[in-house]
Design a protein around this motif. Structure first.
Motif: not given
Length: 80
Positions: A54-63, A31-45, A68-72
């Protein structure tokens, strides 16, 4: 939803998150929604990676610049 454009946007987001040692993966796009998973296993911090909201808003802007039809965009964050 154009999968090539979606993967292009996710690639841009992955590059941004990789700066802090994280990654993202696509869980679903329906539909109008994209679901992502954040992976932090390799993150030192883990806390250096942007907060979920904040990350969801940036991801929405990028998508939305590509699909244009993606709203979430939701992100499953292991820090929660």
């Amino acid at each position: 939803m154009d999968q090539a454009l979606l993967h292009e946007a996710i690639g841009e987001l992955r590059a941004l998150v990789a700066l802090d040692g994280g990654d993202v993966e696509l869980l679903s796009a329906a539909g109008n929604t994209v679901a992502l998973r954040l992976i932090l296993e390799g993150a030192e911090c883990r806390e250096c990676v942007m907060p979920k909201g904040f990350l969801e808003q940036i991801a929405l802007d990028m998508v939305r610049t590509r699909i244009n039809e993606v709203t979430t965009v939701t992100i499953e964050d292991p820090r929660e």
